[in-house]
Design an enzyme around this catalytic site. Structure first.
Site, PDB file in Angstrom:
ATOM      1  CG  HIS A 240      38.550  40.342  26.989  1.00 43.54           C
ATOM      2  ND1 HIS A 240      38.663  39.429  28.005  1.00 43.54           N
ATOM      3  CD2 HIS A 240      38.302  41.531  27.581  1.00 43.54           C
ATOM      4  CE1 HIS A 240      38.481  40.041  29.160  1.00 43.54           C
ATOM      5  NE2 HIS A 240      38.263  41.320  28.936  1.00 43.54           N
ATOM      6  CB  CYS A 278      41.604  42.326  30.095  1.00 43.77           C
ATOM      7  SG  CYS A 278      40.556  42.373  31.568  1.00 43.77           S
ATOM      8  CG  HIS A 305      39.317  45.844  29.520  1.00 47.17           C
ATOM      9  ND1 HIS A 305      38.572  44.702  29.442  1.00 47.17           N
ATOM     10  CD2 HIS A 305      38.883  46.663  28.532  1.00 47.17           C
ATOM     11  CE1 HIS A 305      37.717  44.803  28.426  1.00 47.17           C
ATOM     12  NE2 HIS A 305      37.893  45.974  27.853  1.00 47.17           N
ATOM     13  CG  ASP A 348      37.082  45.373  33.026  1.00 49.07           C
ATOM     14  OD1 ASP A 348      35.875  45.456  32.777  1.00 49.07           O
ATOM     15  OD2 ASP A 348      37.715  44.309  32.990  1.00 49.07           O
ATOM     16  CG  HIS A 349      34.579  44.404  36.240  1.00 48.86           C
ATOM     17  ND1 HIS A 349      34.957  43.104  36.503  1.00 48.86           N
ATOM     18  CD2 HIS A 349      34.013  44.380  35.017  1.00 48.86           C
ATOM     19  CE1 HIS A 349      34.636  42.344  35.477  1.00 48.86           C
ATOM     20  NE2 HIS A 349      34.073  43.097  34.553  1.00 48.86           N
ATOM     21  CE1 TYR A 366      31.882  46.772  32.335  1.00 50.09           C
ATOM     22  CE2 TYR A 366      30.816  44.704  32.921  1.00 50.09           C
ATOM     23  CZ  TYR A 366      31.822  45.394  32.270  1.00 50.09           C
ATOM     24  OH  TYR A 366      32.780  44.706  31.573  1.00 50.09           O
TER      25      TYR A 366
HETATM   26  C1  DNO Z   1      33.373  41.314  31.482  1.00 50.88           C
HETATM   27  C2  DNO Z   1      34.083  41.596  30.272  1.00 50.88           C
HETATM   28  C3  DNO Z   1      33.971  40.554  29.178  1.00 50.88           C
HETATM   29  C4  DNO Z   1      34.467  41.135  27.868  1.00 50.88           C
HETATM   30  C5  DNO Z   1      34.427  40.177  26.727  1.00 50.88           C
HETATM   31  C6  DNO Z   1      35.070  40.765  25.511  1.00 50.88           C
HETATM   32  O1  DNO Z   1      33.141  42.175  32.249  1.00 50.88           O
HETATM   33  O2  DNO Z   1      35.403  41.905  30.506  1.00 50.88           O
HETATM   34  O3  DNO Z   1      32.650  40.159  29.030  1.00 50.88           O
HETATM   35  O4  DNO Z   1      33.675  42.206  27.506  1.00 50.88           O
HETATM   36  O5  DNO Z   1      35.050  38.997  27.046  1.00 50.88           O
HETATM   37  O6  DNO Z   1      34.791  39.984  24.410  1.00 50.88           O
END
Ligand code: DNO
Length: 398
Positions: A240, A278, A305, A348-349, A366
């Protein structure tokens, strides 16, 4: 792309049944209850896998299999910890869970200063305010030489803020930066730790003398040890990127740009050494052009992501709508659908919106309704690309 969702296990208030109703296909989760560094037993993996399958879904991606600090700074027990990591990877492979996300950010994972910044439309976004961050660093943490990492104008603003910030606001800033956003992602500081700032300082001290090259060396060593196991068990590792994608607290961060990613993929040139693309993290760096990076790294991307950010002139950034900002998600989806169409993707989020705000039970970022709204937006993007999953969805409707 496969539509996945980050689910925090059996205690998550958002149930698997709810996720089926909103079109989720694959689950992204982890054995969150196992402390960092310990082996993930095969039976515990299979138990969670069966639970997910009984609900009509499947465990698509592990996020994350956490990397212990000692592996990152090169501590004396790293060999043992790497052995444990390899056993966990093998167990995941044996269980048929073959995409594993991890990160190599020293001490702290993602960083925000505000978990609910109100937008004009009444929703709330996660936000990073450079001056509030610097205030935490220079005035609360009182890190040695921290001032040198900020411009004279930024320090002037920090001194102004210091005059007016209340003790309650300081507490909130501490909890936002190093507690609330960390515990649930297997971070170093948990909700009930009494002295988070002292713990954080001890962790930072472990990295004295670790610069970018040394951290790269430690990542390369780690990958050289684990990739043969990943190859043997068919596990695709995907790192990530740093969030935000620049150094903080005087710590090096080494997955922040196209050059960093290029270095990492070449350091161990195996298909099993890959990337979590991401878009949210990468787009918070003005040096990153997301469509260019997607083209460049699509073949070695194993997980995506989808999220976007708006970067402001002073360096602050806010998590944007999934259809706006520097993430360029419409273009990214087109690129990934063309170049690597079977990739698992999760929104993501999400913002806090409607009932999310009163229903304050979600991990930061989340939310339920905000993420569901974002998933619907991304679903629309996928549909206009004619993706396989959307075609299947349409045929089910008929
Ligand atoms: C936050 C996430 C991170 C991600 C980690 C993966 O929302 O994007 O915590 O899960 O960095 O290792």
């Amino acid at each position: 792309m496969e539509k996945t969702w980050r689910w925090f296990g059996k205690k998550d208030p958002i149930s698997l049944e709810m996720l089926r109703q909103i079109g989720v296909e694959g689950i992204v989760t982890a054995l969150h209850e196992i402390p960092n560094g310990e082996i993930w037993p095969l039976d515990a993996i299979l138990d969670l896998k069966n639970h997910i399958e009984t609900a009509g879904l499947h465990w698509s991606v592990v996020e994350s299999l956490p990397v212990s600090e000692s592996i990152k700074y090169g501590g004396t027990d790293r060999k043992q910890l790497i052995e444990n990591y390899k056993i966990s990877l093998a167990n995941l492979g044996k269980a048929g869970i073959t995409t594993v996300c991890y990160n190599f950010m020293p001490v702290i994972d993602w960083v925000r200063t505000d978990l609910a910044k109100k937008n004009k439309d009444g929703t709330y976004s996660l936000h990073f305010d450079k001056i509030r961050f610097a205030c935490f660093d220079c005035c609360i943490l009182q890190r040695e030489n921290a001032e040198k990492d900020y411009s004279p104008e930024e320090i002037r603003q920090v001194r102004e803020l210091e005059k007016t910030i209340t003790p309650a606001e300081k507490e909130d800033l501490i909890h936002t930066i190093i507690v609330k956003t960390q515990g649930f992602v297997n971070g170093n500081i948990k909700d009930d730790d009494q002295h988070p700032v002292a713990i954080f300082k001890r962790l930072l001290a472990l990295y004295q003398g670790i610069d970018k090259n040394k951290l790269r060396e430690n990542l390369q060593y780690f990958l050289e040890q684990i990739i043969p196991t990943a190859e043997q068990y068919g596990v695709k590792l995907c790192i990530h990127p740093d969030d935000p994608p620049f150094p903080i607290f005087g710590l090096p961060r080494i997955v922040s740009s196209g050059d960093d990613i290029e270095w990492l993929l070449n350091a161990v040139p195996s298909k099993n050494n890959g990337l979590t693309f991401c878009a949210g993290s990468l787009s918070a760096g003005l040096h990153n052009n997301l469509p260019e990076l997607a083209h460049r790294f699509a073949a070695r991307t194993h997980f995506v992501h989808l999220r976007s950010t708006e970067v402001h002139a002073n360096g602050d950034f806010t998590e944007a709508s999934h259809l706006a900002g520097r993430g360029h998600l419409v273009e990214l989806v087109r690129i990934f659908e063309d170049e690597n169409p079977d990739l698992p993707m999760r929104v993501d989020h999400g913002k806090l919106m409607l009932g999310d705000i009163d229903n304050n039970i979600y991990n930061p970022g989340y939310s339920f309704l905000g993420r569901m709204f974002a998933l619907a937006q991304v679903d629309g993007i996928l549909a206009t690309n004619g993706s396989a999953s959307c075609r299947a969805e349409r045929s089910r409707d008929i």
